[in-house]
Design an enzyme around this catalytic site. Sequence first.
Site, PDB file in Angstrom:
ATOM      1  N   LYS A   1      12.890 -19.047   2.971  1.00  0.00           N
ATOM      2  CA  LYS A   1      12.138 -19.704   1.900  1.00  0.00           C
ATOM      3  C   LYS A   1      12.484 -19.076   0.549  1.00  0.00           C
ATOM      4  CE  LYS A   1       8.511 -21.037   5.132  1.00  0.00           C
ATOM      5  NZ  LYS A   1       7.144 -20.916   5.651  1.00  0.00           N
TER       6      LYS A   1
ATOM      7  N   GLN B   1       2.399 -16.717   5.353  1.00  0.00           N
ATOM      8  CA  GLN B   1       3.124 -17.045   6.581  1.00  0.00           C
ATOM      9  C   GLN B   1       2.241 -16.832   7.802  1.00  0.00           C
ATOM     10  OE1 GLN B   1       6.093 -18.517   6.479  1.00  0.00           O
ATOM     11  NE2 GLN B   1       6.298 -18.665   8.686  1.00  0.00           N
TER      12      GLN B   1
ATOM     13  N   ASP C   1       1.638 -25.410   1.306  1.00  0.00           N
ATOM     14  CA  ASP C   1       1.737 -25.644   2.752  1.00  0.00           C
ATOM     15  C   ASP C   1       0.892 -26.851   3.179  1.00  0.00           C
ATOM     16  OD1 ASP C   1       3.430 -23.995   4.256  1.00  0.00           O
ATOM     17  OD2 ASP C   1       2.077 -22.279   4.096  1.00  0.00           O
TER      18      ASP C   1
END
Length: 291
Positions: free
Chosen positions: A52, A96, A119
């Site tokens: 990412k 994460q 997200d």
Amino acid sequence: MQILDGKKAAQAIKDKLKIDVASRAVEGKKVPHLAAILVGSNGASETYVAAKVKACEEVGFKSTLIRLEADISEMKLLDAIHDLNTNPDIDGILVQLPLPKHISDEKVINAIDADKDVDGFHPENVGKLLQGLPTFVPATPHGIMLLLEYYKIETKGKHAVVVGRSNIVGRPMSVLLSSNTNPGNCTVTICHSHTSNIKEFCLQADIIVAALGKPEFITADMVKEGAVIIDVGITRTEDATKKSGYKLKGDVAFDEVAPKCSWITPVPGGVGPMTIAALMKNTYRSCMQKN
Ligand code: GUN
């Protein structure tokens, strides 16, 4: 059988973003800034977060990686999120997953400013997705929709079977495929660990999205001739012949399924790169909305 090349489609998306970011920069406008929090040192999470951060560099975004010890208190993690929420330079925040067991995923997700939740996991954004309102769409299902769009796969009126009901992939995937959009307009069946006859449902599928996290679960006898196969699985399995010591396996037994289907995503190089590209798109969108 044709390959749904996620690397190629993701590159096209990133190339376009790179141009858009560069022209923003020329105009003196703010460049998108993504902040990623990694708690502990889970091998797979390290790899995903590194990918990412690398993608941010590629497209010209700023990125900040915050690494926290595995035994950090929930309160300290929530404090770190609060700092990012109130920092006007940060456009997107991701934590994460999975998190260590002593930390509540729910509390963490709820703590992220919904306007920076790239997200798309915050309940406010999940609710908007369900209502068909513009919002941050979780990166993996978003990436899969972009892949279907890139390859102009006909989805209208098709029967899609989503195997797996996670908040990250299966559930939002089922919402997107059934929505009145293109791609979309599928009739969707969700199968999960308590579905007794998964094979029968899969055999009726024009499109299968395998997102259950069990390597090579979908075998050739479960797939209709000409089906489109999207493999979200990415499990590390031991392989002494590899330098890393492991091999990545999808949820689909690729070698036996591929000859039966019309289109299939490889692992790696299918859904994975699309997830990253979708995250970049979400981060860009967040920056645009704020600036
Ligand atoms: N873990 C597995 N997939 C994801 C994702 O899309 N976002 C975050 N934050 N964690 C994940």
